[in-house]
Enzyme design. Structure first.
Site, PDB file in Angstrom:
ATOM      1  N   CYS A 572       0.841  -1.196   0.000  1.00  0.00           N
ATOM      2  CA  CYS A 572       0.000   0.000   0.000  1.00  0.00           C
ATOM      3  C   CYS A 572       0.875   1.244   0.000  1.00  0.00           C
ATOM      4  CB  CYS A 572      -0.912   0.008   1.219  1.00  0.00           C
ATOM      5  SG  CYS A 572      -1.851   1.549   1.389  1.00  0.00           S
ATOM      6  N   CYS A 602      -4.566  -3.110  -2.722  1.00  0.00           N
ATOM      7  CA  CYS A 602      -4.923  -4.085  -1.688  1.00  0.00           C
ATOM      8  C   CYS A 602      -5.930  -5.098  -2.208  1.00  0.00           C
ATOM      9  CB  CYS A 602      -5.465  -3.364  -0.463  1.00  0.00           C
ATOM     10  SG  CYS A 602      -6.891  -2.292  -0.786  1.00  0.00           S
TER      11      CYS A 602
END
Length: 627
Positions: A572, A602
């Site tokens: 991320c 994600c």
């Protein structure tokens, strides 16, 4: 300095269309004082800032209701729409509903309205966009190929489009840790332009609005609506004003059911509703398409010293800082106003869970060839987004009962060109023509698929189909095969290579991989995540349920942390996911949803596909203006 920076905010889009609607002028009490000739004090008050469609706005349904005259009958050609109310929710009907105000969605809207003018028809067209304003969530390289725009708006060069800097040179470097080795450039950007795609999309939004399209930024499409026969009939926007604990706040406003006789999904890469449609109707299986494969692009826009600035210069690189098993590369594009766009693209089928794309990008900026350009400069903006790399092999059947999928939601990126805007726009135009034919001439939406396969988009993607899968076996074999394909065979081979494992399946166990130590940021060229996040202008209402959902809340602590060394804390680019100690001193996943850049990494890379990305309240997320 940046004349397109704030040209079209959500308020200017929506309220211009409201005020100038064909059959009804909105009463002044619904307009902010900044755009009324005789301002009055509304009750209850409406915020007068330019981000009128921020979450929690009390008039969300009323804006739709008043934006155009509506009737109880929705005829084929009368251009009106029907509004009804069921169970406390407004239901609004259009001829064509487009979800997403990106290049594909806006091109579809423009083409539809052009056809209405050409054929003397009047179809109502609505575009809903989750960003606070059109262009706010748009991020791309971008060396723009104007082929589709030439077809859509032939006179764009005379219409003050923010497309001004012609590509002046192509450089291709192979990077080692200390050197940049020049290679023959496989790119041909003659006739292309270095642009900010977020600015171009704002301009396209203005063109769509001029033709009569209704555009509503700040509305998140959270649910697909179906009729009794399982046909898609529209979308539901997300309720606004729900607190973290699920209770209704004082600002609560129920979402709106927006229906279309035809619905086009143009949500961009890994669109949340598009993926549900693809799965529900088995659209990949329909044409034996392979799974999609993705990359994560991380980008900054810098303002550099004028002596180092060369408008139109285009640089691409392979090699360092990535290892030979990880596909990816960087770009450096010289824009206008002493700006350069610098980015790193990392394929998400990388194996080592310790790899951190954000930190790899920070390392890149310290390479001597990059550092000398950036030194003395200033970062203006930061952002990140995933992109489709599956190409020809991964295109699903794009038509479903009630509509079609267009643009990057379907996946039309040309990987060797590193371009997808022109193909996305063309797909939107073709879908618009099919939708017009279905509504006005009684034809079938399947003509979109037929015309797509007969178009230059299909020929282009077919010719480049083996480039990306050639790198499944590493950098050197990939370069050899792709060079043969590009320079000699030119896509004419009788075979089509297959992609390897899906990106989430490619992640290896941490015990099989070597940890990667990254240097600390120096605050001059490299920066920590909070500093970069600030430059993305990302904002969400903190008091709302998390839009990042765990299918099984036990997986992070039981599987991801011990077996994969917490990869979500690295892939991320906004530090949404981090592990903290609970009361017993054990690691527990904490989700900082307010940091989310809407990149979708994600949703793609989680090893067990345990994270589901859904839309937050409308108006949240990044606010890009230069990307």
């Amino acid at each position: 300095m940046h004349r397109f920076l704030v040209k079209l905010s959500s308020s200017s889009y929506s309220y211009n269309s409201l005020r100038n609607s064909k059959n009804q002028r909105l009463s002044s009490h619904l307009l902010p004082s900044s755009i009324t000739s005789n301002p009055v004090t509304p009750s209850p008050p409406i915020p007068t800032n330019r981000f009128l469609f921020r979450s929690g706005h009390p008039y969300s349904a009323e804006l739709f209701r008043n934006s155009r005259h509506f009737s109880s009958n929705l005829g084929a050609n009368n251009g009106s729409r029907c509004i009804s109310s069921e169970a406390g929710r407004e239901s609004i009907e259009y001829d064509v509903l487009i979800v997403g105000a990106g290049p594909a969605g806006l091109s579809a809207a423009i083409r539809l309205k052009q056809l209405c003018q050409e054929k003397n028809a009047d179809l109502s067209v609505c575009v809903v966009e989750k960003g606070a304003e059109v262009g706010a969530h748009i991020i791309s390289g971008n060396v723009f190929e104007p082929r589709a725009l030439d077809e859509l708006l032939p006179h764009w060069r005379q219409e003050q489009a923010p497309i001004e800097i012609a590509a002046s040179s192509d450089k291709f470097w192979f990077l080692t840790k200390d050197r940049a080795i020049s290679l023959p450039s496989p790119f041909d950007n003659k006739g292309n332009y270095v642009i900010s795609l977020s600015q171009v999309v704002r301009w396209l939004g203005g063109k769509a609005e001029e033709l009569g399209t209704e555009i509503y930024p700040g509305f998140s499409a959270s649910e697909v609506l179906y009729d009794a026969s399982d046909k898609v009939v529209g979308i539901a926007t997300k309720d606004m004003g729900i607190s973290k604990d699920g209770s209704k706040k004082e600002t609560f406003q129920p979402g709106v059911d927006i229906k279309g006789r035809v619905t086009l999904f143009a949500e961009g890469c890994r669109g949340s509703l598009s993926e549900k449609i693809i799965g529900k109707y088995k659209l990949r299986e329909e044409v034996n398409a392979q799974h999609q494969t993705y990359a994560l692009g991380i980008k900054e826009v810098w303002e550099i010293d004028e002596s180092k600035h060369n408008p139109g210069e285009v640089v691409h690189t392979l090699g360092w800082p990535l290892d030979n098993k990880t596909y990816g590369g960087s770009f450096l594009y010289h824009m206008n106003d002493r700006q350069v766009a610098l980015g790193l693209v990392v394929a998400l089928n990388y194996q080592n869970p310790f790899l951190n794309p954000y930190e790899e990008f920070q390392k890149l900026k310290h390479h001597p060839a990059i550092k000398r350009i950036l030194e003395g400069g200033t970062v203006l903006q930061y952002g990140a987004r995933t992109l489709n790399e599956g190409g020809f092999q991964s295109i699903p059947y794009p038509v479903f009962p009630g509509g079609a999928i267009i643009g990057c939601s379907a996946g039309f990126l040309n990987v060797p060109k590193i371009k997808g805007t022109h193909t996305a726009m063309k797909s939107g135009m073709l879908a618009a023509e099919a939708a017009f034919g279905a509504l006005h001439e009684g034809l079938n939406m399947n003509t979109y698929w037929d015309n797509l396969r007969d178009s230059w988009v299909w020929k282009e993607l077919y010719a480049s189909r083996n480039y990306r899968p050639a790198f499944e076996h590493g950098l050197i074999p990939g370069l050899a095969v792709s060079a043969m394909e590009h320079y000699v065979l030119k896509g004419r081979v009788p075979y089509t290579l297959k992609h390897g494992k899906a990106d989430h399946e490619a992640t290896d166990l941490s015990r099989n991989c070597k940890p990667i130590e990254y240097p600390k940021p120096d605050g001059v060229l490299s920066f920590d995540v909070p500093t970069s996040l600030y430059r993305s202008n990302t904002n969400h209402d903190h008091d709302q349920p998390s839009h990042l959902r765990l299918r099984d809340p036990k997986i992070p602590e039981k599987i991801n942390f011990p077996e994969y060394a917490a990869p979500e804390s690295r892939y991320c680019p906004a530090r949404v996911y981090e592990y903290v100690e609970d009361e017993e001193g054990k690691p527990k996943l904490q989700i900082n949803a307010q940091n989310c850049l809407h990149c979708k990494a994600c949703d793609i890379k989680d090893p067990k596909q345990n994270i589901e990305w859904t839309v937050p309240e409308g108006g949240g997320g990044p606010a890009y203006s230069l990307m």
